[in-house]
Design an enzyme around this catalytic site. Structure first.
Site, PDB file in Angstrom:
ATOM      1  N   ALA A  35     -14.043  -3.385  -0.798  1.00  0.00           N
ATOM      2  CA  ALA A  35     -13.896  -2.133  -1.569  1.00  0.00           C
ATOM      3  C   ALA A  35     -12.402  -1.806  -1.614  1.00  0.00           C
ATOM      4  O   ALA A  35     -11.949  -0.728  -1.218  1.00  0.00           O
ATOM      5  CB  ALA A  35     -14.710  -0.992  -0.976  1.00  0.00           C
ATOM      6  N   HIS A  93      -8.565  -1.001  -2.298  1.00  0.00           N
ATOM      7  CA  HIS A  93      -7.827   0.047  -3.014  1.00  0.00           C
ATOM      8  C   HIS A  93      -6.334  -0.227  -2.821  1.00  0.00           C
ATOM      9  O   HIS A  93      -5.956  -1.201  -2.139  1.00  0.00           O
ATOM     10  CB  HIS A  93      -8.228   1.429  -2.493  1.00  0.00           C
ATOM     11  CG  HIS A  93      -8.170   1.557  -0.998  1.00  0.00           C
ATOM     12  ND1 HIS A  93      -6.989   1.518  -0.289  1.00  0.00           N
ATOM     13  CD2 HIS A  93      -9.152   1.692  -0.063  1.00  0.00           C
ATOM     14  CE1 HIS A  93      -7.234   1.654   0.992  1.00  0.00           C
ATOM     15  NE2 HIS A  93      -8.551   1.743   1.179  1.00  0.00           N
ATOM     16  N   GLY A 152      -4.175   0.987  -0.949  1.00  0.00           N
ATOM     17  CA  GLY A 152      -3.736   0.896   0.452  1.00  0.00           C
ATOM     18  C   GLY A 152      -3.852  -0.534   0.958  1.00  0.00           C
ATOM     19  O   GLY A 152      -2.922  -1.082   1.554  1.00  0.00           O
ATOM     20  N   HIS A 153      -5.015  -1.161   0.697  1.00  0.00           N
ATOM     21  CA  HIS A 153      -5.187  -2.569   1.087  1.00  0.00           C
ATOM     22  C   HIS A 153      -4.141  -3.441   0.371  1.00  0.00           C
ATOM     23  O   HIS A 153      -3.558  -4.345   0.972  1.00  0.00           O
ATOM     24  CB  HIS A 153      -6.559  -3.092   0.659  1.00  0.00           C
ATOM     25  CG  HIS A 153      -7.727  -2.448   1.349  1.00  0.00           C
ATOM     26  ND1 HIS A 153      -8.664  -1.706   0.681  1.00  0.00           N
ATOM     27  CD2 HIS A 153      -8.129  -2.471   2.643  1.00  0.00           C
ATOM     28  CE1 HIS A 153      -9.599  -1.294   1.537  1.00  0.00           C
ATOM     29  NE2 HIS A 153      -9.297  -1.732   2.731  1.00  0.00           N
ATOM     30  N   ASP A 161      -5.406   3.549  10.287  1.00  0.00           N
ATOM     31  CA  ASP A 161      -6.234   3.330  11.471  1.00  0.00           C
ATOM     32  C   ASP A 161      -5.280   3.097  12.647  1.00  0.00           C
ATOM     33  O   ASP A 161      -5.174   1.995  13.183  1.00  0.00           O
ATOM     34  CB  ASP A 161      -7.150   2.134  11.236  1.00  0.00           C
ATOM     35  CG  ASP A 161      -8.037   2.354  10.024  1.00  0.00           C
ATOM     36  OD1 ASP A 161      -9.051   3.030  10.159  1.00  0.00           O
ATOM     37  OD2 ASP A 161      -7.677   1.899   8.918  1.00  0.00           O
TER      38      ASP A 161
HETATM   39  P1  AMP Z   1     -10.683  -1.628   6.119  1.00  0.00           P
HETATM   40  O1  AMP Z   1     -11.096  -2.395   4.900  1.00  0.00           O
HETATM   41  O2  AMP Z   1     -10.990  -0.172   6.046  1.00  0.00           O
HETATM   42  O3  AMP Z   1     -11.154  -2.278   7.405  1.00  0.00           O
HETATM   43  O4  AMP Z   1      -9.107  -1.696   6.150  1.00  0.00           O
HETATM   44  C1  AMP Z   1      -8.441  -2.927   6.172  1.00  0.00           C
HETATM   45  C2  AMP Z   1      -6.982  -2.687   6.484  1.00  0.00           C
HETATM   46  O5  AMP Z   1      -6.412  -1.853   5.493  1.00  0.00           O
HETATM   47  C3  AMP Z   1      -6.797  -1.962   7.841  1.00  0.00           C
HETATM   48  O6  AMP Z   1      -5.665  -2.508   8.493  1.00  0.00           O
HETATM   49  C4  AMP Z   1      -6.542  -0.546   7.399  1.00  0.00           C
HETATM   50  O7  AMP Z   1      -5.771   0.205   8.323  1.00  0.00           O
HETATM   51  C5  AMP Z   1      -5.773  -0.767   6.111  1.00  0.00           C
HETATM   52  N1  AMP Z   1      -5.843   0.435   5.280  1.00  0.00           N
HETATM   53  C6  AMP Z   1      -6.960   1.078   4.879  1.00  0.00           C
HETATM   54  N2  AMP Z   1      -6.631   2.173   4.163  1.00  0.00           N
HETATM   55  C7  AMP Z   1      -5.265   2.214   4.120  1.00  0.00           C
HETATM   56  C8  AMP Z   1      -4.312   3.110   3.542  1.00  0.00           C
HETATM   57  N3  AMP Z   1      -4.691   4.193   2.874  1.00  0.00           N
HETATM   58  N4  AMP Z   1      -3.006   2.831   3.691  1.00  0.00           N
HETATM   59  C9  AMP Z   1      -2.605   1.740   4.395  1.00  0.00           C
HETATM   60  N5  AMP Z   1      -3.447   0.856   4.960  1.00  0.00           N
HETATM   61  C10 AMP Z   1      -4.760   1.085   4.830  1.00  0.00           C
END
Ligand code: AMP
Length: 277
Positions: free
Chosen positions: A30, A32, A34-35, A148
């Site tokens: 999913a 976005h 940020g990723h 995180d």
């Molecule tokens: P997740 O898919 O939620 O497990 O996130 C994967 C990676 O993306 C993790 O290292 C998160 O900390 C990072 N991440 C998620 N959201 C953001 C964001 N808004 N800004 C920066 N990194 C993010």
């Protein structure tokens, strides 16, 4: 972009490129902006960027959260192609966990507060999947978001305890224009909730600007009442030292203080953090 689904195939691929630096960005999909900022960081720092999408069942402490986690693989692939990501690694659960045996860890006090306290077993689940990924990929660098923040600290500690050579790179929080921290879970908010949820960041910023006029307790109460007024249910707000992650009661207990929050917006749980001083 190569899409690789099995460990044997990625091991074979890695053998061909082992002379080059490998950047690894683990995600649960999913995707976005940020990723994608993590992918961009990896692209600037390393020769080969590998992104994984794996919804790690053992890091969810609520089945309903796992069941409702957004899944948007086709759109994710398009976004990664656009960023020129080199490899998407898409293992399934039995590839990642061939046996029922899981590792247990002791990360000390950094893992027992905040997310560690409110999501029992969460960091053990994260550590198991990251250890497994690191053993398979053996990246030169791995990129994690500061959104995180506690997870980033746990991964650094894991790497230290296992004596791994991978360098862990923390990347700044990427926010929506109104300030809401980007999150895959934002997709589960209604459009109105998503706009309203920017109050989380705005309230944190207000605390940053005014903290010296309040006690930590007053600042927490202000945050909680702002959340309740918006119709949200605050789970925790802590002020903590950036290195130890231990909550403080008085501002003078640290010289580098972050606020950490978890807030429920409807049935969606959001986390955020901000440097206060
Ligand atoms: P997740 O898919 O939620 O497990 O996130 C994967 C990676 O993306 C993790 O290292 C998160 O900390 C990072 N991440 C998620 N959201 C953001 C964001 N808004 N800004 C920066 N990194 C993010």
């Amino acid at each position: 972009m190569k899409i690789i689904k099995t460990i044997s195939e990625i091991t074979q691929f890695l053998q061909q490129v082992r002379q080059q630096s490998i950047g690894f960005v683990p995600t649960m999909g999913a995707l976005h902006a940020g990723h994608l900022s993590l992918i961009q960081m990896s692209k600037t720092k390393t020769d080969i960027t590998i992104c994984s999408i794996f919804i790690n069942p053992i890091q969810f402490n609520k089945k309903e959260d796992l069941d409702n986690y957004p899944r948007t693989l086709d759109a994710d692939i398009q976004k990664l192609e656009k960023e020129n990501c080199d490899v998407l690694f898409l293992p399934n659960v039995s590839e990642m966990y061939p046996t029922n045996k899981l590792n247990t860890y002791n990360f000390g006090a950094i893992a027992t507060v905040m997310e560690g306290a409110f999501r029992p077993g969460h960091f053990d689940g994260v550590a198991n999947v990251i250890q497994r990924f690191f053993e398979i990929i053996k990246p030169t660098y791995a990129f994690f978001g500061e959104k995180d923040f506690q997870q980033l600290a746990v991964v650094k500690e894991l790497t230290k305890q296992l004596n791994l050579s991978v360098k862990i790179v923390g990347c700044p929080i990427y926010r929506e224009p109104g300030g809401l921290a980007m999150s895959s879970r934002n997709e589960r908010l209604s459009p109105i909730e998503r706009t309203q949820a920017s109050i989380i960041y705005r309230t944190l910023q207000k605390i940053k600007n005014e903290y010296s006029t309040y006690t930590t307790q007053q600042a927490k109460e202000n945050f909680n009442s702002a959340m309740r007024q918006a119709g949200f249910v605050p789970e925790y707000i802590e002020f903590a030292d950036v290195n130890t992650l231990q909550p403080i009661e008085n501002w003078n207990e640290t010289s580098n203080c972050f606020a950490f929050v978890a807030v429920n917006v409807g049935n969606v749980r959001l986390i955020d953090n901000l440097s206060i001083f």
